[in-house]
Scaffold this motif. Structure first.
Motif, short mmCIF file in Angstrom:
data_model
loop_
_atom_site.label_atom_id
_atom_site.label_comp_id
_atom_site.label_asym_id
_atom_site.label_seq_id
_atom_site.Cartn_x
_atom_site.Cartn_y
_atom_site.Cartn_z
N HIS A 50 0.83 -1.21 0.00
CA HIS A 50 0.00 0.00 0.00
C HIS A 50 0.87 1.26 0.00
CE1 HIS A 50 -2.47 3.21 1.89
NE2 HIS A 50 -3.41 2.70 1.13
N ASP A 51 1.94 1.24 0.77
CA ASP A 51 2.85 2.39 0.81
C ASP A 51 3.50 2.64 -0.55
OD1 ASP A 51 2.30 2.86 3.46
OD2 ASP A 51 4.13 1.92 4.23
N ALA A 52 3.83 1.56 -1.25
CA ALA A 52 4.43 1.69 -2.58
C ALA A 52 3.46 2.39 -3.53
CB ALA A 52 4.81 0.32 -3.12
N ILE A 53 2.19 1.99 -3.46
CA ILE A 53 1.17 2.63 -4.30
C ILE A 53 1.04 4.10 -3.95
CG2 ILE A 53 -1.30 2.66 -4.87
CD1 ILE A 53 -1.34 -0.36 -4.28
N THR A 54 1.01 4.39 -2.66
CA THR A 54 0.85 5.77 -2.19
C THR A 54 2.02 6.65 -2.62
OG1 THR A 54 -0.41 5.00 -0.27
CG2 THR A 54 0.52 7.22 -0.15
N ILE A 55 3.23 6.11 -2.52
CA ILE A 55 4.42 6.88 -2.90
C ILE A 55 4.38 7.23 -4.39
CG2 ILE A 55 6.92 6.73 -3.23
CD1 ILE A 55 7.02 5.09 -0.63
N VAL A 56 4.04 6.23 -5.21
CA VAL A 56 4.00 6.48 -6.66
C VAL A 56 2.90 7.48 -7.01
CG1 VAL A 56 3.59 5.44 -8.93
CG2 VAL A 56 4.96 4.22 -7.24
N TYR A 57 1.70 7.22 -6.47
CA TYR A 57 0.55 8.06 -6.82
C TYR A 57 0.63 9.45 -6.19
CZ TYR A 57 -4.34 9.47 -7.44
OH TYR A 57 -5.48 10.15 -7.78
N GLY A 58 1.11 9.50 -4.96
CA GLY A 58 1.09 10.77 -4.24
C GLY A 58 2.35 11.60 -4.37
N SER A 59 3.47 10.96 -4.76
CA SER A 59 4.74 11.70 -4.83
C SER A 59 5.40 11.64 -6.20
CB SER A 59 5.71 11.15 -3.77
OG SER A 59 5.19 11.34 -2.47
N PHE A 60 5.64 10.41 -6.70
CA PHE A 60 6.38 10.27 -7.95
C PHE A 60 5.64 10.89 -9.14
CE2 PHE A 60 8.75 6.18 -6.42
CZ PHE A 60 9.37 6.94 -5.45
N ILE A 61 4.36 10.57 -9.27
CA ILE A 61 3.61 11.07 -10.43
C ILE A 61 3.44 12.59 -10.38
CG2 ILE A 61 1.39 10.98 -11.65
CD1 ILE A 61 1.18 8.03 -10.86
N PRO A 62 3.08 13.18 -9.23
CA PRO A 62 3.01 14.65 -9.18
C PRO A 62 4.35 15.31 -9.49
CG PRO A 62 1.80 13.72 -7.34
CD PRO A 62 2.53 12.58 -7.99
N ALA A 63 5.45 14.69 -9.02
CA ALA A 63 6.78 15.25 -9.30
C ALA A 63 7.07 15.17 -10.80
CB ALA A 63 7.84 14.49 -8.52
N ALA A 64 6.66 14.06 -11.43
CA ALA A 64 6.86 13.91 -12.87
C ALA A 64 6.03 14.94 -13.64
CB ALA A 64 6.47 12.50 -13.30
N ASN A 65 4.80 15.16 -13.18
CA ASN A 65 3.94 16.15 -13.84
C ASN A 65 4.55 17.55 -13.77
OD1 ASN A 65 2.11 14.12 -14.34
ND2 ASN A 65 0.78 14.61 -12.62
N LYS A 66 5.12 17.86 -12.62
CA LYS A 66 5.77 19.17 -12.45
C LYS A 66 6.97 19.29 -13.38
CE LYS A 66 7.72 22.20 -8.89
NZ LYS A 66 8.04 22.34 -7.44
N LEU A 67 7.70 18.18 -13.50
CA LEU A 67 8.87 18.18 -14.38
C LEU A 67 8.46 18.36 -15.84
CD1 LEU A 67 11.92 17.87 -14.64
CD2 LEU A 67 11.61 15.38 -14.70
N VAL A 68 7.33 17.77 -16.22
CA VAL A 68 6.82 17.92 -17.59
C VAL A 68 6.56 19.40 -17.89
CG1 VAL A 68 4.85 17.47 -19.11
CG2 VAL A 68 5.81 15.61 -17.75
N VAL A 69 5.90 20.07 -16.95
CA VAL A 69 5.58 21.50 -17.13
C VAL A 69 6.86 22.32 -17.23
CG1 VAL A 69 4.53 23.52 -16.05
CG2 VAL A 69 3.36 21.32 -15.96
N ASN A 70 7.81 22.04 -16.34
CA ASN A 70 9.07 22.80 -16.34
C ASN A 70 9.87 22.56 -17.62
OD1 ASN A 70 8.51 23.82 -13.82
ND2 ASN A 70 9.72 22.30 -12.72
N THR A 71 9.87 21.30 -18.07
CA THR A 71 10.62 20.96 -19.29
C THR A 71 10.01 21.65 -20.51
OG1 THR A 71 11.21 18.80 -18.36
CG2 THR A 71 11.46 19.07 -20.73
N ARG A 72 8.69 21.66 -20.58
CA ARG A 72 8.02 22.34 -21.70
C ARG A 72 8.36 23.83 -21.69
NH1 ARG A 72 2.14 19.31 -21.30
NH2 ARG A 72 2.59 17.64 -22.80
N ASP A 73 8.38 24.40 -20.51
CA ASP A 73 8.71 25.82 -20.39
C ASP A 73 10.15 26.08 -20.82
OD1 ASP A 73 8.07 28.54 -19.47
OD2 ASP A 73 9.53 28.13 -17.88
N ASN A 74 11.05 25.18 -20.42
CA ASN A 74 12.46 25.33 -20.80
C ASN A 74 12.66 25.19 -22.30
OD1 ASN A 74 13.37 25.77 -18.18
ND2 ASN A 74 13.66 23.58 -17.77
N ILE A 75 11.90 24.27 -22.91
CA ILE A 75 12.01 24.08 -24.36
C ILE A 75 11.55 25.33 -25.10
CG2 ILE A 75 11.04 22.82 -26.33
CD1 ILE A 75 11.07 20.30 -24.60
#
Length: 266
Positions: A50-75
């Motif tokens: 359950h913790d693994a699911i929570t970490i991915v859903y609550g931390s990894f994916i939001p961090a990836a989404n933020k990185l997507v936005v930042n990368t698009r802005d940098n491009i």
């Protein structure tokens, strides 16, 4: 006040606790150190998944989404914007990769938990000529490693394998294993794309299978022990016809196990 819905974690713990509570004199049984160890292992194992699911859903994916936005802005601000545009680079692949890797992470936790649980049950049952894993295959044709026979487990395992061995492309590395119906429309030359919500739903469905697996494995172990006892009893000179009641009980248990397996493999 509206009743709070059970989470996947709470539901799994509740179901397993309900199964344990059916044991006669359950509180007394828990005084046994080995059984207490097993009980604790199951609870901690479920929490780990359950913790693994929570970490991915609550931390990894939001961090990836933020990185997507930042990368698009940098491009957009980059001197090499035309280069990125010419190769059709879309930073959203960061999000897709992260979600697929989440399936690998969660399934690894699940698989390790199941394997360790079976080994622990074997240890608790004492030394036998045949392990419960081997007995399940020979007697009931139930191989716990055949994940593809359970719809929910197969989906997560399939995406995990495609991520590890096919670079995320929707390709089966075993011709005998069908592609999960959720991915039937994904061409082989396309990578698997799952949303964050689909990841959460898929992995929660995976954890929901834990109760069924524990029930099947523990009942098979019980059947194996009882069958061995009956065999020893039948070889005894004091074996009586009344002991046929044991055979009848075993038959009922066998049918129950087979029904559980059929339901699990639907």
């Amino acid at each position: 006040m509206k009743k709070q819905a059970l989470s996947s974690f709470d539901r799994a713990v509740f179901n397993i606790s309900s199964e344990f509570s059916k044991i006669p004199n359950y509180e007394k049984v828990l005084e046994d150190e080995d059984l207490k160890k097993l009980h604790t292992f199951v609870a901690v194992g479920i929490m780990s998944i359950h913790d693994a699911i929570t970490i991915v859903y609550g931390s990894f994916i939001p961090a990836a989404n933020k990185l997507v936005v930042n990368t698009r802005d940098n491009i957009q601000k980059s001197l090499f914007k035309n280069v990125f545009t010419s190769v059709n680079y879309d930073p959203v692949i960061i999000q897709h990769d992260t979600i697929r890797l989440g399936y690998v992470f969660v399934f690894h936790k699940f698989e390790v938990f199941v394997n360790q649980l079976i080994d622990m049950l074997d240890d608790l049952s004492g030394k036998k000529a045949v392990t419960v894993r081997e007995y399940a295959i020979s007697k009931f044709r139930f191989n716990v490693k055949h994940w593809y026979k359970n719809k929910a487990i197969h989906l997560v395992n399939f995406i995990s394998n495609c991520t590890k061995h096919q670079d995320g492309f929707c390709r089966s590395d075993n011709a005998s294993h069908t592609i999960p119906e959720e991915l039937n429309q994904v061409p082989e030359n396309h990578k698997i794309i799952r949303t964050a919500q689909q990841f959460k739903s898929d992995t929660n469905a995976l954890t929901d299978q834990i109760t069924s697996l524990i029930r099947i494995i523990s009942l098979i172990m019980t059947y194996q022990t009882a069958e061995n006892s009956l065999k020893n009893l039948s070889e005894s000179p004091i074996f009586e016809p009344s002991d046929d009641l044991i055979k009848s009980s075993l038959l009922i248990l066998e049918n129950s196990i087979r029904n559980l397996i059929r339901y699990y493999e639907q």
